[in-house]
Design a protein around this motif. Structure first.
Motif, PDB file in Angstrom:
ATOM      1  N   GLY A   1     -27.860   0.764   6.888  1.00 55.73           N
ATOM      2  CA  GLY A   1     -29.040   1.340   6.251  1.00 55.73           C
ATOM      3  C   GLY A   1     -28.974   2.851   6.301  1.00 55.73           C
ATOM      4  N   PRO A   2     -30.115   3.518   6.370  1.00 55.90           N
ATOM      5  CA  PRO A   2     -30.147   4.982   6.449  1.00 55.90           C
ATOM      6  C   PRO A   2     -29.370   5.494   7.659  1.00 55.90           C
ATOM      7  N   MET A   3     -28.717   6.640   7.497  1.00 57.17           N
ATOM      8  CA  MET A   3     -27.881   7.193   8.549  1.00 57.17           C
ATOM      9  C   MET A   3     -28.644   7.428   9.840  1.00 57.17           C
ATOM     10  N   VAL A   4     -29.883   7.916   9.731  1.00 55.49           N
ATOM     11  CA  VAL A   4     -30.675   8.208  10.922  1.00 55.49           C
ATOM     12  C   VAL A   4     -30.919   6.945  11.741  1.00 55.49           C
ATOM     13  N   LEU A   5     -31.339   5.867  11.091  1.00 52.16           N
ATOM     14  CA  LEU A   5     -31.585   4.615  11.794  1.00 52.16           C
ATOM     15  C   LEU A   5     -30.306   4.081  12.429  1.00 52.16           C
ATOM     16  N   GLY A   6     -29.201   4.201  11.711  1.00 51.25           N
ATOM     17  CA  GLY A   6     -27.932   3.719  12.229  1.00 51.25           C
ATOM     18  C   GLY A   6     -27.525   4.437  13.502  1.00 51.25           C
ATOM     19  N   ARG A   7     -27.674   5.763  13.519  1.00 49.64           N
ATOM     20  CA  ARG A   7     -27.284   6.539  14.689  1.00 49.64           C
ATOM     21  C   ARG A   7     -28.200   6.271  15.877  1.00 49.64           C
ATOM     22  N   ILE A   8     -29.479   6.108  15.611  1.00 51.37           N
ATOM     23  CA  ILE A   8     -30.410   5.787  16.697  1.00 51.37           C
ATOM     24  C   ILE A   8     -30.052   4.431  17.307  1.00 51.37           C
ATOM     25  N   ALA A   9     -29.776   3.446  16.441  1.00 51.28           N
ATOM     26  CA  ALA A   9     -29.429   2.103  16.928  1.00 51.28           C
ATOM     27  C   ALA A   9     -28.139   2.132  17.736  1.00 51.28           C
ATOM     28  N   ILE A  10     -27.161   2.901  17.278  1.00 52.64           N
ATOM     29  CA  ILE A  10     -25.898   3.012  18.017  1.00 52.64           C
ATOM     30  C   ILE A  10     -26.132   3.686  19.361  1.00 52.64           C
ATOM     31  N   GLY A  11     -26.961   4.728  19.374  1.00 53.26           N
ATOM     32  CA  GLY A  11     -27.247   5.422  20.618  1.00 53.26           C
ATOM     33  C   GLY A  11     -27.879   4.514  21.649  1.00 53.26           C
ATOM     34  N   VAL A  12     -28.819   3.674  21.221  1.00 48.42           N
ATOM     35  CA  VAL A  12     -29.456   2.725  22.146  1.00 48.42           C
ATOM     36  C   VAL A  12     -28.441   1.705  22.641  1.00 48.42           C
ATOM     37  N   TRP A  13     -27.569   1.243  21.749  1.00 43.96           N
ATOM     38  CA  TRP A  13     -26.529   0.274  22.138  1.00 43.96           C
ATOM     39  C   TRP A  13     -25.627   0.874  23.203  1.00 43.96           C
ATOM     40  N   MET A  14     -25.300   2.160  23.056  1.00 42.81           N
ATOM     41  CA  MET A  14     -24.469   2.828  24.048  1.00 42.81           C
ATOM     42  C   MET A  14     -25.163   2.871  25.405  1.00 42.81           C
ATOM     43  N   LEU A  15     -26.454   3.138  25.417  1.00 43.85           N
ATOM     44  CA  LEU A  15     -27.190   3.157  26.675  1.00 43.85           C
ATOM     45  C   LEU A  15     -27.185   1.783  27.330  1.00 43.85           C
ATOM     46  N   MET A  16     -27.201   0.737  26.510  1.00 50.88           N
ATOM     47  CA  MET A  16     -27.126  -0.617  27.049  1.00 50.88           C
ATOM     48  C   MET A  16     -25.754  -0.872  27.678  1.00 50.88           C
ATOM     49  N   PHE A  17     -24.700  -0.334  27.070  1.00 47.48           N
ATOM     50  CA  PHE A  17     -23.368  -0.467  27.662  1.00 47.48           C
ATOM     51  C   PHE A  17     -23.301   0.295  28.985  1.00 47.48           C
ATOM     52  N   ALA A  18     -24.049   1.393  29.080  1.00 46.91           N
ATOM     53  CA  ALA A  18     -24.099   2.126  30.345  1.00 46.91           C
ATOM     54  C   ALA A  18     -24.663   1.231  31.444  1.00 46.91           C
ATOM     55  N   ALA A  19     -25.643   0.399  31.100  1.00 49.62           N
ATOM     56  CA  ALA A  19     -26.210  -0.539  32.076  1.00 49.62           C
ATOM     57  C   ALA A  19     -25.155  -1.537  32.534  1.00 49.62           C
ATOM     58  N   LEU A  20     -24.296  -1.965  31.610  1.00 50.38           N
ATOM     59  CA  LEU A  20     -23.197  -2.861  31.991  1.00 50.38           C
ATOM     60  C   LEU A  20     -22.259  -2.154  32.960  1.00 50.38           C
ATOM     61  N   GLY A  21     -21.988  -0.880  32.669  1.00 51.55           N
ATOM     62  CA  GLY A  21     -21.127  -0.104  33.562  1.00 51.55           C
ATOM     63  C   GLY A  21     -21.717   0.025  34.951  1.00 51.55           C
ATOM     64  N   VAL A  22     -23.025   0.218  35.036  1.00 49.99           N
ATOM     65  CA  VAL A  22     -23.695   0.304  36.328  1.00 49.99           C
ATOM     66  C   VAL A  22     -23.547  -1.008  37.091  1.00 49.99           C
ATOM     67  N   ALA A  23     -23.690  -2.132  36.378  1.00 50.28           N
ATOM     68  CA  ALA A  23     -23.516  -3.438  37.026  1.00 50.28           C
ATOM     69  C   ALA A  23     -22.110  -3.581  37.607  1.00 50.28           C
ATOM     70  N   LEU A  24     -21.112  -3.084  36.864  1.00 52.31           N
ATOM     71  CA  LEU A  24     -19.744  -3.158  37.356  1.00 52.31           C
ATOM     72  C   LEU A  24     -19.548  -2.238  38.560  1.00 52.31           C
ATOM     73  N   MET A  25     -20.196  -1.074  38.543  1.00 47.53           N
ATOM     74  CA  MET A  25     -20.082  -0.149  39.668  1.00 47.53           C
ATOM     75  C   MET A  25     -20.695  -0.724  40.934  1.00 47.53           C
ATOM     76  N   ARG A  26     -21.641  -1.641  40.792  1.00 41.64           N
ATOM     77  CA  ARG A  26     -22.278  -2.277  41.945  1.00 41.64           C
ATOM     78  C   ARG A  26     -21.455  -3.457  42.480  1.00 41.64           C
ATOM     79  N   THR A  27     -20.325  -3.702  41.845  1.00 39.76           N
ATOM     80  CA  THR A  27     -19.491  -4.818  42.261  1.00 39.76           C
ATOM     81  C   THR A  27     -19.004  -4.647  43.687  1.00 39.76           C
ATOM     82  N   GLU A  28     -19.061  -5.701  44.458  1.00 44.41           N
ATOM     83  CA  GLU A  28     -18.546  -5.679  45.825  1.00 44.41           C
ATOM     84  C   GLU A  28     -17.101  -6.121  45.836  1.00 44.41           C
ATOM     85  N   ARG A  29     -16.302  -5.396  46.603  1.00 45.63           N
ATOM     86  CA  ARG A  29     -14.883  -5.737  46.666  1.00 45.63           C
ATOM     87  C   ARG A  29     -14.704  -7.051  47.400  1.00 45.63           C
TER      88      ARG A  29
END
Length: 201
Positions: free
Chosen positions: A173-201
């Protein structure tokens, strides 16, 4: 929530890479929205000129490798003993992310194209299949992880569902909406990264 655990495995560095890449990706979405237009909206490279567009697409391709690190880390800690649904989901999501990486490079071919031309349309169409693959893969893996009551199950499933609503319609759709949606998706991936960082050896 339960941290992801797998004896003998340490994926915290991969989690850190995922967080860093995700935050950079979210920041890039903001930068693109704030970037002073160098060409008119009729050009596919908007808001960049062709040179800036080539640089940005090359960067995005490298950036996707950081996101792929998160999927790889998730596979490392869940693969032993994981069911078919989790394994199939992670494979599909990984292949899809590799496809998106290739699409970022393929998009360079439209650096000098106008919107609506065959070159521009070919790039737009190329993104569809990899995005669907990532979405389906994450949904399958997330649903399987939830059955194991792991913390990453919820965020993985959410990442997959988000691809279909609202990411997929937004990026076409419009470029602005697309970039906002991608930005939020990236923040969600950051949450996945945090979960991995909390992994116990």
């Amino acid at each position: 929530m339960t941290a992801i655990t797998m004896r003998g495995t340490n994926v915290r560095p991969l989690g850190l890479v995922t967080v860093a890449a995700s935050l950079i990706g979210a920041a890039c979405a903001v930068v693109i929205l704030a970037w002073p237009p160098q060409v008119s909206e009729q050009w596919y490279s908007y808001p960049f000129d062709p040179t800036g567009y080539v640089v940005s697409q090359s960067f995005f391709a490298v950036h996707h490798l950081g996101i792929l690190a998160g999927l790889y880390g998730l596979a490392l800690v869940t693969w032993p003993g994981a069911g078919r649904m989790i394994k199939a989901g992670l494979i599909i999501a990984g292949v899809g992310m590799i496809g998106l990486t290739a699409c970022e490079l393929f998009a360079i071919t439209a650096a000098n194209a106008q919107v609506g031309t065959p070159a521009a349309d070919a790039v737009d169409n190329a993104y569809g299949a990899p995005m669907i693959g990532v979405g389906i893969g994450l949904v399958l893996a997330g649903a399987g992880l939830l059955r194991r009551k792991l913390a990453a199950g919820g965020i993985t499933l959410a990442l997959g569902v988000y691809v279909f609503v609202p990411l997929f319609p937004a990026v076409f759709g419009p470029m602005v909406l697309g970039r906002i949606a991608i930005g939020v998706w990236m923040l969600m991936f950051a949450a996945l990264g945090v979960a991995l960082m909390r992994t116990e050896r």
